[in-house]
Motif scaffolding. Sequence first.
Motif, PDB file in Angstrom:
ATOM      1  N   GLN A   1     -23.810  43.354  19.672  1.00  0.00           N
ATOM      2  CA  GLN A   1     -23.112  43.085  18.424  1.00  0.00           C
ATOM      3  C   GLN A   1     -21.607  43.157  18.650  1.00  0.00           C
ATOM      4  N   VAL A   2     -20.906  42.149  18.198  1.00  0.00           N
ATOM      5  CA  VAL A   2     -19.454  42.132  18.336  1.00  0.00           C
ATOM      6  C   VAL A   2     -18.854  43.020  17.257  1.00  0.00           C
ATOM      7  N   GLN A   3     -17.920  43.867  17.642  1.00  0.00           N
ATOM      8  CA  GLN A   3     -17.302  44.747  16.664  1.00  0.00           C
ATOM      9  C   GLN A   3     -15.902  45.143  17.095  1.00  0.00           C
ATOM     10  N   LEU A   4     -15.132  45.615  16.121  1.00  0.00           N
ATOM     11  CA  LEU A   4     -13.795  46.144  16.348  1.00  0.00           C
ATOM     12  C   LEU A   4     -13.799  47.618  15.983  1.00  0.00           C
ATOM     13  N   VAL A   5     -13.195  48.428  16.830  1.00  0.00           N
ATOM     14  CA  VAL A   5     -13.128  49.862  16.568  1.00  0.00           C
ATOM     15  C   VAL A   5     -11.686  50.316  16.737  1.00  0.00           C
ATOM     16  N   GLU A   6     -11.140  50.913  15.654  1.00  0.00           N
ATOM     17  CA  GLU A   6      -9.771  51.418  15.698  1.00  0.00           C
ATOM     18  C   GLU A   6      -9.755  52.896  16.064  1.00  0.00           C
ATOM     19  N   SER A   7      -8.598  53.346  16.528  1.00  0.00           N
ATOM     20  CA  SER A   7      -8.380  54.765  16.791  1.00  0.00           C
ATOM     21  C   SER A   7      -6.888  55.038  16.729  1.00  0.00           C
ATOM     22  N   GLY A   8      -6.557  56.328  16.606  1.00  0.00           N
ATOM     23  CA  GLY A   8      -5.158  56.725  16.709  1.00  0.00           C
ATOM     24  C   GLY A   8      -4.471  57.073  15.414  1.00  0.00           C
ATOM     25  N   GLY A   9      -5.143  56.954  14.293  1.00  0.00           N
ATOM     26  CA  GLY A   9      -4.515  57.325  13.037  1.00  0.00           C
ATOM     27  C   GLY A   9      -4.330  58.824  12.928  1.00  0.00           C
ATOM     28  N   GLY A  10      -3.599  59.241  11.914  1.00  0.00           N
ATOM     29  CA  GLY A  10      -3.394  60.671  11.713  1.00  0.00           C
ATOM     30  C   GLY A  10      -2.235  60.944  10.794  1.00  0.00           C
ATOM     31  N   LEU A  11      -1.816  62.214  10.800  1.00  0.00           N
ATOM     32  CA  LEU A  11      -0.712  62.671   9.959  1.00  0.00           C
ATOM     33  C   LEU A  11       0.561  62.756  10.800  1.00  0.00           C
ATOM     34  N   VAL A  12       1.630  62.194  10.278  1.00  0.00           N
ATOM     35  CA  VAL A  12       2.908  62.227  10.978  1.00  0.00           C
ATOM     36  C   VAL A  12       4.019  62.443   9.962  1.00  0.00           C
ATOM     37  N   GLN A  13       5.072  63.098  10.384  1.00  0.00           N
ATOM     38  CA  GLN A  13       6.195  63.349   9.490  1.00  0.00           C
ATOM     39  C   GLN A  13       7.071  62.100   9.362  1.00  0.00           C
ATOM     40  N   GLY A  23       9.925  59.602   9.774  1.00  0.00           N
ATOM     41  CA  GLY A  23      10.787  59.428  10.934  1.00  0.00           C
ATOM     42  C   GLY A  23      10.056  59.513  12.260  1.00  0.00           C
ATOM     43  N   GLY A  24       8.803  59.914  12.215  1.00  0.00           N
ATOM     44  CA  GLY A  24       8.023  60.059  13.436  1.00  0.00           C
ATOM     45  C   GLY A  24       7.409  58.756  13.904  1.00  0.00           C
ATOM     46  N   SER A  25       6.628  58.873  14.983  1.00  0.00           N
ATOM     47  CA  SER A  25       5.999  57.703  15.595  1.00  0.00           C
ATOM     48  C   SER A  25       4.505  57.935  15.759  1.00  0.00           C
ATOM     49  N   LEU A  26       3.786  56.819  15.798  1.00  0.00           N
ATOM     50  CA  LEU A  26       2.338  56.871  15.976  1.00  0.00           C
ATOM     51  C   LEU A  26       1.910  55.530  16.561  1.00  0.00           C
ATOM     52  N   ARG A  27       0.875  55.564  17.385  1.00  0.00           N
ATOM     53  CA  ARG A  27       0.314  54.325  17.910  1.00  0.00           C
ATOM     54  C   ARG A  27      -1.164  54.260  17.554  1.00  0.00           C
ATOM     55  N   VAL A  28      -1.545  53.148  16.959  1.00  0.00           N
ATOM     56  CA  VAL A  28      -2.958  52.907  16.683  1.00  0.00           C
ATOM     57  C   VAL A  28      -3.463  51.826  17.635  1.00  0.00           C
ATOM     58  N   SER A  29      -4.735  51.949  17.988  1.00  0.00           N
ATOM     59  CA  SER A  29      -5.339  51.033  18.952  1.00  0.00           C
ATOM     60  C   SER A  29      -6.614  50.441  18.374  1.00  0.00           C
ATOM     61  N   CYS A  30      -6.998  49.301  18.915  1.00  0.00           N
ATOM     62  CA  CYS A  30      -8.233  48.645  18.480  1.00  0.00           C
ATOM     63  C   CYS A  30      -8.848  47.943  19.676  1.00  0.00           C
ATOM     64  N   VAL A  31     -10.139  48.130  19.855  1.00  0.00           N
ATOM     65  CA  VAL A  31     -10.842  47.459  20.943  1.00  0.00           C
ATOM     66  C   VAL A  31     -11.946  46.580  20.371  1.00  0.00           C
ATOM     67  N   ALA A  32     -12.047  45.382  20.919  1.00  0.00           N
ATOM     68  CA  ALA A  32     -13.124  44.468  20.560  1.00  0.00           C
ATOM     69  C   ALA A  32     -14.190  44.550  21.637  1.00  0.00           C
ATOM     70  N   SER A  33     -15.432  44.702  21.228  1.00  0.00           N
ATOM     71  CA  SER A  33     -16.511  44.818  22.203  1.00  0.00           C
ATOM     72  C   SER A  33     -17.680  43.947  21.799  1.00  0.00           C
ATOM     73  N   GLY A  34     -18.556  43.662  22.783  1.00  0.00           N
ATOM     74  CA  GLY A  34     -19.719  42.830  22.540  1.00  0.00           C
ATOM     75  C   GLY A  34     -19.635  41.542  23.328  1.00  0.00           C
ATOM     76  N   SER A  35     -20.424  40.555  22.911  1.00  0.00           N
ATOM     77  CA  SER A  35     -20.476  39.266  23.597  1.00  0.00           C
ATOM     78  C   SER A  35     -19.302  38.399  23.142  1.00  0.00           C
ATOM     79  N   ILE A  36     -18.201  38.495  23.883  1.00  0.00           N
ATOM     80  CA  ILE A  36     -16.960  37.801  23.532  1.00  0.00           C
ATOM     81  C   ILE A  36     -16.542  36.898  24.681  1.00  0.00           C
ATOM     82  N   LEU A  37     -16.287  35.635  24.390  1.00  0.00           N
ATOM     83  CA  LEU A  37     -15.789  34.724  25.416  1.00  0.00           C
ATOM     84  C   LEU A  37     -14.271  34.634  25.389  1.00  0.00           C
ATOM     85  N   SER A  38     -13.706  34.668  24.209  1.00  0.00           N
ATOM     86  CA  SER A  38     -12.249  34.604  24.110  1.00  0.00           C
ATOM     87  C   SER A  38     -11.812  35.144  22.762  1.00  0.00           C
ATOM     88  N   ILE A  39     -10.563  35.592  22.706  1.00  0.00           N
ATOM     89  CA  ILE A  39      -9.984  36.094  21.455  1.00  0.00           C
ATOM     90  C   ILE A  39      -8.769  35.259  21.124  1.00  0.00           C
TER      91      ILE A  39
END
Length: 125
Positions: A1-13, A15-31
């Motif tokens: 099954q093709v799906q997208l899964v995010e990560s990296g959210g949270g609490l930040v003050q 002026g701060g910085s944060l990076r969120v990520s997302c990976v696509a997995s499954g039977s994928i030929l191209s994006i």
Amino acid sequence: QVQLVESGGGLVQPGGSLRVSCVASGSILSIRSMGWYRQAPGKERELVADIINSASTNYADSVKDRFTISRDNAKNMVYLQMNSLKPEDTANYYCNALLFGRQTSGGPYRYLELWGQGTLVTVSS
């Protein structure tokens, strides 16, 4: 099954910085493209940034010069680096992708638009 899964959210003050990520997995030929949307409580979902390749990116005016979107094609991943965060950036952040894949084993390959489940970013002191 093709799906997208995010990560990296949270609490930040503010002026701060944060990076969120997302990976696509499954039977994928191209994006074709990947992007980030966000939805704050009581508001509609809005585009934050999207990317086809490093030379083709698009940002909402509210995040220009603060956020940077990037892709790692080898890993089927997209990132959103968020700097100088403000309380108004608080929202659920959703990954989006337009890709060529198949949802079931043995099924046809076709263009699919997918959404992740979302990751919460809270900017607060």
